[in-house]
Design a protein around this motif. Structure first.
Motif, short mmCIF file in Angstrom:
data_model
loop_
_atom_site.label_atom_id
_atom_site.label_comp_id
_atom_site.label_asym_id
_atom_site.label_seq_id
_atom_site.Cartn_x
_atom_site.Cartn_y
_atom_site.Cartn_z
N LEU A 82 1.30 -1.11 -0.24
CA LEU A 82 0.09 0.14 -0.14
C LEU A 82 0.78 1.48 0.46
O LEU A 82 0.85 2.37 -0.71
CB LEU A 82 -0.92 0.48 1.25
N LEU A 83 1.70 1.23 1.35
CA LEU A 83 2.39 2.52 0.64
C LEU A 83 3.40 2.29 -0.16
O LEU A 83 3.50 3.96 -0.64
CB LEU A 83 4.01 1.90 2.41
N VAL A 84 4.23 1.73 -0.99
CA VAL A 84 5.06 1.22 -2.16
C VAL A 84 3.92 2.29 -3.09
O VAL A 84 4.01 3.83 -3.76
CB VAL A 84 5.51 0.89 -2.97
N THR A 85 2.75 1.77 -3.19
CA THR A 85 1.66 2.78 -4.17
C THR A 85 1.88 3.66 -3.88
O THR A 85 1.12 4.67 -5.05
CB THR A 85 0.00 1.95 -3.66
N PHE A 86 1.38 4.08 -2.89
CA PHE A 86 0.85 5.65 -2.01
C PHE A 86 1.84 6.62 -2.77
O PHE A 86 1.86 8.15 -2.71
CB PHE A 86 0.58 5.47 -0.65
N LEU A 87 3.88 6.20 -2.95
CA LEU A 87 4.11 6.49 -2.43
C LEU A 87 4.92 7.01 -3.98
O LEU A 87 5.44 7.90 -4.64
CB LEU A 87 5.50 6.32 -2.30
N CYS A 88 4.48 5.72 -4.81
CA CYS A 88 5.34 6.57 -6.32
C CYS A 88 4.22 7.10 -7.44
O CYS A 88 4.87 7.09 -8.42
CB CYS A 88 5.30 4.69 -7.40
N PRO A 130 -5.43 3.53 -1.79
CA PRO A 130 -4.45 2.94 -0.58
C PRO A 130 -4.32 4.43 0.97
O PRO A 130 -4.73 4.11 2.22
CB PRO A 130 -2.71 3.57 -0.89
#
Lengths: 265, 286
Positions: free
Chosen positions: B104-110, B162
């Motif tokens: 979730l965090l990777v999706t949120f950050l990219c 996310p």
């Protein structure tokens, strides 16, 4: 029997959402390391040529530099402005505090396009037409709430008794803050820095109104490229950004654990 | 207010002055008119631009449609996001929780442009989704998934999910699992426990996350721009066109002011529901 059926359904649902989340990231990465100019799956040959092309392309190089300057100017300034604000909101009681709370967070809920047009009107009247200056001011205003929220969440975990003890031992207010409070705000500063940094790098809807002809940022350069050319250069950019965010996440989970990071959002 | 607090609030005050100052200038610019043939604008002050929007059925339709679209997207986010948050919060294995949170965090950050682009590749005529559907024989011809509403909807759902899950997940974690277990021991079915205990107790967080999803959806600009291919226009795109196609900043400012008003009224409604839900939880807790 019903018990197992429930378990299987949960598993199926989890896998479905997980693939929904990962699919675009994964296939962009596959596209970026394929040899073909057009998307093929599976790729017939692997190659890093598009990565070389990305770093050779002047427009992406310039955009990368501009985005980096913007992020390096805005992130520290946002946190410097958020630190005293978070302290005042956490340690003082004053009339209208709830209103101030809501007011300082308002840039978060105003749609980006509106903020962009509003700031554009302001800068036109002030005759400010340097893109990087306009975008830096805009990003500090827009990202300030991200820094503030992370710090405000962190303040809830700082026990005022530790500050009072220092004051009793003869520390002044500034020295108390520097020696006692600030070290306890490390998590909030780190989380705030990441959220501000990511928003500055990613922002499109505000900056697209404020940019000038010489100061494209990465998202704007990427948009223009997608609009005009059909090749995997933007896939390369996306993959590099994903790798950066994976590294950030891994760093975080080692430093403070993922669950704690979310508490500061 | 103490002098100390006043000094500490100075930087925030300066930033707010820029932000709200910009909005004052901008509401005023909305009352000017475009000087023909020049990039500037001129007096006299009129409400003409505001009235022009109300007499333009196309503009009003886009505004209304943006609201309907954002509300349906919010509903879809809740339906997909809540069970996912529940799964993360209640899984017995810490590694599963960390994996799902990490993804979730990777999706949120990219980044939004990257993700919009990813969906552009996946949903295109020769994209993976169409190839897969043709290969299974479910369809003969590629479906039109981009440059229409469905592509924008799918990609935006990916964007809002996310934010929603990360907001709700903490609230579900905070409900002790013993509460659910005791209800089960008393004979309630799993579904009944879910809908009569877990959901009501986490309602404030659901509304909070929905507010976030809605405000993201109604501000959507890059997603319809890329995946809508000019055919799907939300109000943000309409404003952008007024500025960069018609070069009419005063009219764009007037439309933006009205849009802001509509967005704030709806968000205020969401906040009111959230307050009501929070009070309801306290009442249940006695």
């Amino acid at each position: 029997m019903r018990h197992y059926l429930g378990k299987a359904l949960w598993l199926l649902f989890g896998v479905a959402i997980l693939s929904f989340l990962l699919l675009p990231v994964v296939f962009t990465a596959v596209y970026s390391v394929g040899e073909s100019r057009y998307f093929q799956f599976p790729p017939q040959a692997w190659s890093l040529q598009w990565y070389m092309a990305f770093f050779r392309a002047q427009k992406f190089y310039d955009a990368l530099i501009n985005s980096a300057i913007l992020a390096l100017v805005v992130t520290p300034l946002c946190l410097l402005a958020a630190l005293p604000t978070a302290h005042a909101l956490a340690r003082y009681r004053f009339p209208g505090q709830r209103w101030i709370d809501a007011l300082v967070l308002s840039p978060l809920i105003v749609p980006g396009v509106i903020t962009g047009v509003a700031l554009l009107s302001l800068f036109r009247i002030l005759h400010q037409d340097i893109g990087l200056v306009r975008m830096s001011v805009a990003m500090i205003v827009v990202c300030f709430p991200y820094g503030l929220r992370a710090l405000a969440a962190n303040y809830q975990g700082v026990d005022p008794a530790t500050e009072e003890a220092a004051r009793d031992l003869g520390y002044g207010p500034l020295r108390t803050w520097w020696a006692i409070t600030l070290p306890q705000l490390r998590t909030g500063l780190l989380a705030g820095a990441v959220f501000v940094f990511v928003e500055v790098i990613d922002n499109f809807s505000v900056n697209v109104f404020l940019v000038d002809l010489h100061s494209n940022t990465l998202p704007i350069a990427a948009y223009q490229h997608i609009r005009d050319v059909d090749d995997p250069l933007v896939a390369v950019m996306s993959t590099l950004l994903s790798i950066l965010s994976v590294l950030l996440v891994l760093g975080f989970s080692r430093m403070m654990g993922l669950e704690r990071m979310f508490k500061s959002r | 207010m103490k002098a100390g607090a006043r000094v500490l609030l100075l930087p925030a005050a300066a930033l707010m002055a820029i932000f709200f100052g910009a909005f004052l200038v901008f509401a005023a610019v909305g009352m000017l008119s475009c000087a023909p043939g020049t990039p500037g604008y001129s007096a006299p002050l009129t409400l003409g631009n505001y009235l022009r929007f109300f007499s333009d059925p196309a503009g009003l339709r886009i505004l209304g449609w943006t609201v309907v679209f954002s509300l349906s997207l919010t509903a879809a986010t809740i339906v997909a996001g809540y069970p996912f948050a529940y799964l993360i919060a209640r899984t017995r294995w810490a590694w599963v929780r960390n994996l799902l949170l990490g993804v979730l965090l990777v999706t949120f950050l990219c980044g939004s442009i990257s993700r919009a682009y990813g969906w552009l590749i996946l949903l295109g005529r020769r994209g993976l989704v169409n190839e897969a559907l043709m290969w299974t024989g479910l369809i003969d011809h590629p479906l039109a998934l981009i440059y229409n509403v469905s592509g924008v909807f799918i990609a935006l759902l990916h964007f809002t999910l996310p934010y929603f899950v990360l907001t709700v997940f903490g609230a579900i974690r905070a409900v002790p699992s013993q509460v659910e277990e005791s209800a089960r021991d008393l004979g309630a079915s799993a579904l009944r426990v879910f809908f009569q205990i877990t959901v009501p107790l986490t309602l404030p967080a659901i509304v909070g996350g929905a507010t976030l999803a809605f405000s993201l959806a109604i501000s959507a600009f890059a997603f319809p721009l890329l995946l809508g291919g000019g055919r799907v226009r939300l109000i943000s795109n309409y404003i952008y066109d007024q500025l960069f196609v018609a070069f009419d900043l005063p009219f764009a400012a007037a439309v933006s002011s009205l849009f802001l008003l509509v967005a704030l009224v709806i968000l205020w409604g969401f906040f009111a529901v959230e307050r009501w839900a929070t009070r309801a939880v306290y009442r249940r807790a006695g």
